[in-house]
Design a protein around this motif. Structure first.
Motif, short mmCIF file in Angstrom:
data_model
loop_
_atom_site.label_atom_id
_atom_site.label_comp_id
_atom_site.label_asym_id
_atom_site.label_seq_id
_atom_site.Cartn_x
_atom_site.Cartn_y
_atom_site.Cartn_z
N LEU A 267 0.81 -1.22 0.00
CA LEU A 267 0.00 0.00 0.00
C LEU A 267 0.84 1.27 0.00
O LEU A 267 0.31 2.36 -0.22
N LEU A 268 2.14 1.13 0.27
CA LEU A 268 2.98 2.32 0.35
C LEU A 268 3.24 2.90 -1.04
O LEU A 268 3.56 2.17 -1.98
N THR A 269 3.09 4.19 -1.15
CA THR A 269 3.35 4.92 -2.39
C THR A 269 4.17 6.17 -2.05
O THR A 269 4.35 6.49 -0.86
N PRO A 270 4.64 6.92 -3.05
CA PRO A 270 5.35 8.17 -2.75
C PRO A 270 4.47 9.24 -2.13
O PRO A 270 4.98 10.25 -1.65
N GLN A 271 3.15 9.03 -2.11
CA GLN A 271 2.25 10.06 -1.58
C GLN A 271 1.70 9.75 -0.19
O GLN A 271 1.17 10.64 0.46
N ASN A 272 1.77 8.51 0.28
CA ASN A 272 1.21 8.23 1.60
C ASN A 272 2.30 7.79 2.57
O ASN A 272 3.42 7.50 2.17
N SER A 273 1.96 7.75 3.83
CA SER A 273 2.95 7.47 4.88
C SER A 273 2.33 6.60 5.97
O SER A 273 1.11 6.50 6.08
N VAL A 274 3.20 6.01 6.78
CA VAL A 274 2.78 5.12 7.87
C VAL A 274 3.47 5.55 9.15
O VAL A 274 4.67 5.85 9.16
N LEU A 275 2.70 5.57 10.23
CA LEU A 275 3.24 5.75 11.58
C LEU A 275 2.91 4.48 12.36
O LEU A 275 1.74 4.19 12.62
N MET A 276 3.92 3.69 12.69
CA MET A 276 3.73 2.40 13.36
C MET A 276 4.21 2.47 14.81
O MET A 276 5.26 3.04 15.10
N ILE A 277 3.43 1.84 15.68
CA ILE A 277 3.82 1.70 17.08
C ILE A 277 4.09 0.22 17.33
O ILE A 277 3.26 -0.64 16.99
N THR A 278 5.24 -0.08 17.89
CA THR A 278 5.57 -1.49 18.15
C THR A 278 6.53 -1.58 19.33
O THR A 278 7.20 -0.61 19.69
N HIS A 279 6.60 -2.79 19.90
CA HIS A 279 7.57 -3.08 20.95
C HIS A 279 8.77 -3.85 20.40
O HIS A 279 9.81 -3.93 21.07
#
Length: 323
Positions: A267-279
């Motif tokens: 789903l990642l493209t040059p226009q969208n972003s992801v903020l992930m929370i993980t341990h």
């Protein structure tokens, strides 16, 4: 003065702070808004010939490892964000600073109770928390002026640690309603049932789900892995510009984790972003981050590359530099 947390490859603009304003409390938070009564319908057990719809939110098959080329636009800018628990007024966030540009994957790690999940929930307007200072700007708009539904329609998506069940509402009805609400926000015509089915059925392979999954009620009777897949399936259908993923790796076996990570990468493209929370660093073996941030006592205290996560996994949070 608080440090502004952005990777060295990014130089955030210093726009003036927008005044914060409390959004109206909303006692029910879904990943997408509920706008009108739903009518349950069934979908066939076999896929019809794939239909072609003119859709503006398709996801090109690019991986998250090669998303550059052009100069990137600032997507989300958080400055000095402070928040308390609404009921007790206990401070949780104590001045969070973060900048996310288009096409980036940011990871937030930290001890239990450091404020990671609270930060995510404040970004989407969860009523359990009250913003007491700072600003959040998404694509030039002051997020703190928006109700949770407005944030969702603007292109902010959140996958929760424990997704709620919605008895009596099928996945396809829920997503048809949410997707059409977003199209309306974008000034696009709504899709009818057959046209929408042609669009949504092509997304099932992305999360390795069968077509009968569409007739099941939202998260009702789902295993932990199915709930996480369903969250990413919703993201694939809605096409949000910023996906906030709160511990999508928790409770997943290695096969389910690979499926979920593969879907996120797709789903990642040059226009969208992801903020992930993980341990855990294991998630970063499948989804490569642009930046890793360490949160401690309601603040981001360290920012860098993936090597930070490897160090934390090996040595624990005692290896963090003194603040």
């Amino acid at each position: 003065m608080a440090l502004f947390n952005s990777c060295s490859c990014s130089s955030p603009s210093r726009s003036p702070l927008l005044p914060f304003k409390q959004s109206p409390s909303n006692p029910i938070l879904f990943t997408a808004p509920a706008l009108r009564p739903l009518r349950r319908r069934s979908v066939p057990n076999r896929l019809p010939p794939r239909l072609t719809a003119s859709l503006a939110v398709e996801s090109p098959p690019e991986s998250g490892n090669d998303r550059g080329g052009k100069s990137k636009e600032l997507l989300l800018e958080v400055k000095d964000l402070s928040a308390v628990i609404s009921e007790s007024k206990q401070p949780i966030l104590k001045g969070v600073n973060l900048a996310i540009y288009e096409g980036e994957v940011h990871v937030v790690m930290g001890k239990n109770g450091s404020g990671k999940s609270t930060f995510a929930k404040v970004l989407v307007g969860h009523p359990d928390y009250e913003v007491t200072g700072g600003s959040v700007v998404f694509r030039g708009e002051n997020v703190l002026d928006m109700a949770p539904v407005e944030r969702s329609l603007a292109g902010i998506f959140m996958s929760f640690q424990s997704p709620i069940e919605i008895p009596g509402v099928s996945n396809i009805d829920f997503l048809n309603m949410a997707y059409n609400a977003r199209r309306k926000k974008l000034g696009q015509p709504e899709l009818g049932p057959l046209e929408f089915y042609g669009y949504i059925s092509t997304k099932l392979d992305l999360v390795n789900m069968k077509v009968d999954f569409l007739n099941r009620n939202v998260n009702e009777g789902f295993s932990g892995g199915e709930k996480k897949r369903n969250e990413i399936f919703q993201l694939a259908v809605l096409g949000a510009e910023l996906a906030i993923l709160d511990e999508i790796d928790s409770g997943l076996d290695v096969d389910a984790l690979r499926d979920v990570a593969k879907a996120v990468n797709g789903l990642l493209t040059p226009q969208n972003s992801v903020l992930m929370i993980t341990h855990y660093h294991r998630l970063l073996e499948f989804i490569k981050p642009t930046c890793v941030h360490i949160m401690e006592d309601g603040r981001i205290v360290e920012t860098g590359k993936e090597s930070i996560a490897k160090r934390i996994e090996k040595e624990g949070y005692k290896a963090m530099p003194a603040t």
